[in-house]
Design an enzyme around this catalytic site. Structure first.
Site, PDB file in Angstrom:
ATOM      1  N   THR A 108      14.698 -15.476   0.443  1.00 59.76           N
ATOM      2  CA  THR A 108      14.043 -14.186   0.647  1.00 59.76           C
ATOM      3  C   THR A 108      14.392 -13.238  -0.499  1.00 59.76           C
ATOM      4  O   THR A 108      15.007 -13.653  -1.493  1.00 59.76           O
ATOM      5  CB  THR A 108      14.364 -13.637   2.059  1.00 59.76           C
TER       6      THR A 108
ATOM      7  N   LYS B   4      12.740 -15.092  -4.609  1.00 61.15           N
ATOM      8  CA  LYS B   4      11.629 -16.044  -4.475  1.00 61.15           C
ATOM      9  C   LYS B   4      11.071 -16.513  -5.827  1.00 61.15           C
ATOM     10  O   LYS B   4      10.609 -17.636  -5.942  1.00 61.15           O
ATOM     11  CB  LYS B   4      10.500 -15.433  -3.632  1.00 61.15           C
TER      12      LYS B   4
ATOM     13  N   ASP C  96       4.612 -18.363   3.253  1.00 55.13           N
ATOM     14  CA  ASP C  96       4.315 -16.975   3.648  1.00 55.13           C
ATOM     15  C   ASP C  96       2.822 -16.755   3.933  1.00 55.13           C
ATOM     16  O   ASP C  96       2.455 -16.138   4.930  1.00 55.13           O
ATOM     17  CB  ASP C  96       4.744 -15.992   2.547  1.00 55.13           C
TER      18      ASP C  96
ATOM     19  N   GLY D 150      -0.985  -3.691  -2.430  1.00 52.97           N
ATOM     20  CA  GLY D 150       0.239  -4.177  -3.066  1.00 52.97           C
ATOM     21  C   GLY D 150      -0.051  -5.352  -3.972  1.00 52.97           C
ATOM     22  O   GLY D 150      -1.029  -6.085  -3.765  1.00 52.97           O
TER      23      GLY D 150
ATOM     24  N   GLY E  95       5.553  -9.579  -4.877  1.00 52.12           N
ATOM     25  CA  GLY E  95       5.769 -10.970  -4.473  1.00 52.12           C
ATOM     26  C   GLY E  95       5.052 -11.325  -3.183  1.00 52.12           C
ATOM     27  O   GLY E  95       4.458 -12.410  -3.067  1.00 52.12           O
TER      28      GLY E  95
ATOM     29  N   LYS F 258      -1.131  -4.619 -12.414  1.00 54.67           N
ATOM     30  CA  LYS F 258      -0.613  -5.779 -11.669  1.00 54.67           C
ATOM     31  C   LYS F 258      -1.695  -6.363 -10.766  1.00 54.67           C
ATOM     32  O   LYS F 258      -1.828  -7.578 -10.638  1.00 54.67           O
ATOM     33  CB  LYS F 258       0.608  -5.369 -10.833  1.00 54.67           C
TER      34      LYS F 258
ATOM     35  N   GLY G  19       4.461  -7.299  10.940  1.00 58.46           N
ATOM     36  CA  GLY G  19       4.653  -8.589  10.289  1.00 58.46           C
ATOM     37  C   GLY G  19       5.545  -9.572  11.026  1.00 58.46           C
ATOM     38  O   GLY G  19       5.908 -10.608  10.459  1.00 58.46           O
TER      39      GLY G  19
HETATM   40  P1  NDP Z   1       7.945  -6.252  -4.252  1.00 56.50           P
HETATM   41  O1  NDP Z   1       9.094  -5.402  -4.643  1.00 56.50           O
HETATM   42  O2  NDP Z   1       7.684  -7.527  -5.004  1.00 56.50           O
HETATM   43  O3  NDP Z   1       6.565  -5.394  -4.356  1.00 56.50           O
HETATM   44  C1  NDP Z   1       6.514  -4.086  -3.855  1.00 56.50           C
HETATM   45  C2  NDP Z   1       5.071  -3.595  -3.806  1.00 56.50           C
HETATM   46  O4  NDP Z   1       5.067  -2.310  -3.165  1.00 56.50           O
HETATM   47  C3  NDP Z   1       4.410  -3.394  -5.178  1.00 56.50           C
HETATM   48  O5  NDP Z   1       3.044  -3.638  -5.074  1.00 56.50           O
HETATM   49  C4  NDP Z   1       4.692  -1.911  -5.443  1.00 56.50           C
HETATM   50  O6  NDP Z   1       3.771  -1.304  -6.322  1.00 56.50           O
HETATM   51  C5  NDP Z   1       4.493  -1.338  -4.049  1.00 56.50           C
HETATM   52  N1  NDP Z   1       5.184  -0.057  -3.893  1.00 56.50           N
HETATM   53  C6  NDP Z   1       6.525   0.170  -3.834  1.00 56.50           C
HETATM   54  N2  NDP Z   1       6.774   1.488  -3.656  1.00 56.50           N
HETATM   55  C7  NDP Z   1       5.563   2.105  -3.614  1.00 56.50           C
HETATM   56  C8  NDP Z   1       5.152   3.463  -3.448  1.00 56.50           C
HETATM   57  N3  NDP Z   1       6.044   4.457  -3.299  1.00 56.50           N
HETATM   58  N4  NDP Z   1       3.838   3.737  -3.425  1.00 56.50           N
HETATM   59  C9  NDP Z   1       2.922   2.749  -3.570  1.00 56.50           C
HETATM   60  N5  NDP Z   1       3.242   1.443  -3.733  1.00 56.50           N
HETATM   61  C10 NDP Z   1       4.548   1.129  -3.752  1.00 56.50           C
HETATM   62  O7  NDP Z   1       8.151  -6.528  -2.697  1.00 56.50           O
HETATM   63  P2  NDP Z   1       7.584  -7.755  -1.845  1.00 56.50           P
HETATM   64  O8  NDP Z   1       6.183  -7.967  -2.282  1.00 56.50           O
HETATM   65  O9  NDP Z   1       8.510  -8.891  -1.914  1.00 56.50           O
HETATM   66  O10 NDP Z   1       7.646  -7.200  -0.330  1.00 56.50           O
HETATM   67  C11 NDP Z   1       6.733  -6.241   0.160  1.00 56.50           C
HETATM   68  C12 NDP Z   1       6.924  -6.052   1.655  1.00 56.50           C
HETATM   69  O11 NDP Z   1       6.508  -7.191   2.380  1.00 56.50           O
HETATM   70  C13 NDP Z   1       8.369  -5.786   2.078  1.00 56.50           C
HETATM   71  O12 NDP Z   1       8.363  -4.718   3.008  1.00 56.50           O
HETATM   72  C14 NDP Z   1       8.790  -7.085   2.743  1.00 56.50           C
HETATM   73  O13 NDP Z   1       9.761  -6.875   3.730  1.00 56.50           O
HETATM   74  C15 NDP Z   1       7.469  -7.542   3.360  1.00 56.50           C
HETATM   75  N6  NDP Z   1       7.403  -9.000   3.603  1.00 56.50           N
HETATM   76  C16 NDP Z   1       7.236  -9.453   4.898  1.00 56.50           C
HETATM   77  C17 NDP Z   1       7.156 -10.801   5.185  1.00 56.50           C
HETATM   78  C18 NDP Z   1       6.974 -11.261   6.607  1.00 56.50           C
HETATM   79  O14 NDP Z   1       7.157 -12.468   6.876  1.00 56.50           O
HETATM   80  N7  NDP Z   1       6.607 -10.397   7.520  1.00 56.50           N
HETATM   81  C19 NDP Z   1       7.254 -11.815   4.111  1.00 56.50           C
HETATM   82  C20 NDP Z   1       7.384 -11.250   2.786  1.00 56.50           C
HETATM   83  C21 NDP Z   1       7.482  -9.885   2.559  1.00 56.50           C
HETATM   84  P3  NDP Z   1       4.018  -1.320  -7.927  1.00 56.50           P
HETATM   85  O15 NDP Z   1       3.526  -2.666  -8.390  1.00 56.50           O
HETATM   86  O16 NDP Z   1       3.210  -0.193  -8.436  1.00 56.50           O
HETATM   87  O17 NDP Z   1       5.488  -1.144  -8.148  1.00 56.50           O
END
Ligand code: NDP
Length: 274
Positions: free
Chosen positions: A62, A66, A101, A126, A129, A155, A241
């Site tokens: 996690t 990943k 996932d 988003g 990852g 992105k 989720g």
């Molecule tokens: P990452 O750090 O890889 O990506 C974060 C994303 O959130 C990016 O697109 C980023 O945008 C965006 N973001 C962060 N802050 C802001 C903000 N203030 N305003 C707008 N956009 C924002 O995280 P992950 O992709 O790994 O995880 C994302 C979520 O998914 C987490 O909450 C995680 O817990 C959840 N998750 C749940 C799973 C499940 O099984 N239920 C499995 C996997 C993840 P930018 O590119 O502009 O930085």
């Protein structure tokens, strides 16, 4: 003999995976142990090698490992599509890597919510990852439209370009947008794959994007996020989720044990523990 498994992350104390896998093991009479392992931020590979030397059979991966995991494994097609790995299988000296996932999300939407993704208009919020991990499995369900919207537009555009490069004969319309440019569109399924729920930050998305009967799915679980609140107040059906978490775990369990656990009762059990 008990087969050993673990989930590796940093932080990891909050992980519900041990509870989920314990429930699966009990239900299917599998003799396994499953624990949380906190890996140092610069020590993921060392941690994996240590588990292998101790005879572990596999592990989940996690945040934030990943992508690093992907570089260490022989990847499945799903892992290749996602460019990230959440499930490891240790087979002698070989490490096989998969990504469950996306399948977890699709199963939750289709089986647990009874919503067909085919011919629907999808919005994926988003481009991190989690979004990368679910994009291909969502597209395989043949939506008519999938828009990726992200704070950093490049992105989202890069995700779009990667798909277009790989698959020229697609039947859906794929687009990348900034949040501010969503005002003139409506969607049937909106998935929040940003991490904004963790910081209780609202996304700059208009209330008008939720079509009648829209499913608003937040990958976060445990509490109502600003996205869920906005969706609920805009008349959407709201999902968190937890179902995705249990469904991705069930697929990992199947890869390891060859047995597919029943998930509905486990989702209910974990939700009641929260
Ligand atoms: P990452 O750090 O890889 O990506 C974060 C994303 O959130 C990016 O697109 C980023 O945008 C965006 N973001 C962060 N802050 C802001 C903000 N203030 N305003 C707008 N956009 C924002 O995280 P992950 O992709 O790994 O995880 C994302 C979520 O998914 C987490 O909450 C995680 O817990 C959840 N998750 C749940 C799973 C499940 O099984 N239920 C499995 C996997 C993840 P930018 O590119 O502009 O930085």
């Amino acid at each position: 003999m008990t087969d050993k498994y673990a989930v590796i992350g940093n932080p990891i104390a909050h992980s519900k995976s041990p509870l989920i896998h314990a429930a699966f093991a009990e239900q299917t009479n599998q003799d396994i142990s499953y624990e949380r392992i906190l890996a140092p931020l610069d020590g993921f590979e060392v941690t994996v090698r240590d588990l292998i030397s101790k005879g572990y059979k596999g592990a989940n991966v996690t945040v934030p490992f990943k992508f690093e995991a992907f570089d260490m494994v022989l990847p499945s097609n799903r892992a290749l599509d996602a460019g990230a790995v959440n499930t490891l299988r240790f087979l002698g000296a070989e490490i096989r890597g998969d990504n469950t996932d996306g399948l977890g999300l699709v199963r939750d939407i289709k089986q647990n919510f009874g919503i067909n993704i085919a011919n629907k208009r999808l919005l994926l919020l988003g481009a991190g990852g989690a979004a990368e991990g679910v994009l291909h499995p969502l597209l395989e369900e043949s939506p008519t439209l999938l828009v990726i919207a992200n704070r950093t537009l490049e992105k989202a555009s890069s995700m779009q370009k990667k798909v277009e490069k790989k698959n020229e004969s697609r039947s859906y319309f794929l687009n990348a947008k900034a949040f501010e440019d969503l005002a003139d569109q409506q969607f049937d399924i909106i998935i929040n794959a940003t991490s904004t729920g963790l910081t209780d930050t609202a996304l700059p998305i208009p209330n008008t994007i939720f079509a009648k009967g829209c499913l608003a799915y937040d990958m976060m679980y445990g509490r109502e996020t600003p996205f869920m609140k906005q969706a609920r107040e805009s008349g959407a059906q709201v999902a968190d989720g937890l179902g995705m978490l249990v469904e991705q775990a069930a697929e990992a369990f199947y890869l390891w044990r060859g047995v597919r656990p029943e998930t509905q009762s486990v989702i209910k059990k974990i939700r009641n523990l929260a």
